[in-house]
Design an enzyme around this catalytic site. Sequence first.
Site, PDB file in Angstrom:
ATOM      1  CG  ASP A   1      -0.105   0.007   2.540  1.00  0.00           C
ATOM      2  OD1 ASP A   1       0.825  -0.811   2.644  1.00  0.00           O
ATOM      3  OD2 ASP A   1      -0.399   0.823   3.428  1.00  0.00           O
ATOM      4  CD  GLU A   2      -1.155   4.572   3.033  1.00  0.00           C
ATOM      5  OE1 GLU A   2      -2.189   5.188   3.326  1.00  0.00           O
ATOM      6  OE2 GLU A   2      -0.312   4.227   3.889  1.00  0.00           O
TER       7      GLU A   2
ATOM      8  CD  GLU B   1      -0.390   5.592  12.560  1.00  0.00           C
ATOM      9  OE1 GLU B   1      -1.270   4.943  13.173  1.00  0.00           O
ATOM     10  OE2 GLU B   1      -0.268   5.568  11.316  1.00  0.00           O
TER      11      GLU B   1
END
EC number: 3.2.1.52
Length: 512
Positions: free
Chosen positions: A292-293, A420
């Site tokens: 991903d990303e 996070e």
Amino acid sequence: MSARGLVPEPESVDAAEGGFRLWAGTPLACPPELAGVAQWLRGALRLPLPVGAGGLDLRLDPGLGAEAYRLDGLTITGGSAAGVFYGCQTLRQLLPPQALRRAGPADWPLAAVRVRDRPAYGWRGVMLDVARHFMPVADVLRFVDLAAFHKLNVLHLHLTDDQGWRLEVPGWPRLTETGSWRTESMLGARQHATFDGRPHGGFYTTDDLREIVAYAEERHVRVVPEVDMPGHMQAAVAAYPQLGAGPQPVRTSWGISPHVLNLGEESLAFCRAVLDHLCDVFPSEVIGIGGDECPTEEWDDPDRQPWFTARMAEHLADRGRRVYGWDEILEGGAPAGAVVAAWRGAGPASVAARLGHPVVACPDIEVYLDYRQSDDPGEPTPVGTRLTLADVYAFTPVPEGLSEKERELVLGGQANVWTEHMDSARAVDYMTYPRLSAFAEAVWGRRSYEDFASRLPEHLARLDALGVNYRPLTGPRPWDARPDAPGNPRTWPDRLAELREMTRRLPSGGPV
């Protein structure tokens, strides 16, 4: 404790006459194939349960279906060891909450009931991100216990990212010497550019990972490892700059790093070594490669990622495994047999199924448990769209509009816990429960939120006994707030617009 308080709710629960007593002298009978379940049950109940007839009776009936079970008084019959295990979890919930504690008398009354139950989906998963904030082994094992208590059966372990590398790989020692720690961490959403000034790190030895796998297997939870590649690799590049475009530190800010693997021969050899190690440690049929990303600014050819994914799929196939990747692997064509984790809305799940790929539905605006739980200003680091308990319960893995054959390719669903903004097991508890309880019922197959809400107070008493720092139904407490770590709340329309733009490269357009 009422039988109506069960979570996830069984297919049927009927009261029967009489009752039972579970105490140190209660005998337990089971065939050799269920010895592991019996041993686990003894530990869970804190009772010796001597071998013998006339008490608890664990049985197998393959005609039930692998994860189905029946509970008739003290007799638990399952289609496999997993089904018997789920019946035992139901038995635990039928006992008073005190039975879930590690102290106090181990002598409990049990009402006579008849339960018939089976799950709606085979993949009932939860992803735990241990890369952004490292979680010690003991906390991971506790996370597994809580997931298994809710009859979830997959732990997707996100082991690496730009902000940290969390596993040993033979022959690549700097991954843990350098890549496993960062000099500081962001406080709050990245828009605020605030840092805590404290080093953060940690990694799992190979023995640690084997312990997690074995512990999970005893609880019929499959551990699916993920090492994200070729993007989200700044921690690896920090350890071995030749794998990327040059020296970089382990990333200290959140978000997507532009520093990715360079896809040269050494990088390919590195990725194969990582996958070999994952195959050696994890028995899972599918191995996560992320995908991903991945920014392409450092590449001469921005369209190389499908080629890279195909090479990794070929290598895993040689080991008898399959690729598990985020839905970006559909762009440019996913390898045959790849399992797709569809996170960018219902569109990618539909596209994957129509292309013949097995799908695990995990849309961010429905099951990302790092997203804020309410508009209350006391919510810690509120990010993403609002995702309430009712919103999570409303999740349905299968998108609308699929044919019956395509629907069968949707393996189930998965809730994702990105960390996070969760720097401790206590913070993970707050963001995860009781929303994961709602998710567990959604993928088990029951569909009445009002009924779930009426049962939830009884279930919260169990979470209290298990020491879970769940979010109170009345809202955050004063000490839950994180004024030092401000967030970035989003609206649904804004996020949907972003998802439509993000998925425009999917085959056939892939509308969200």
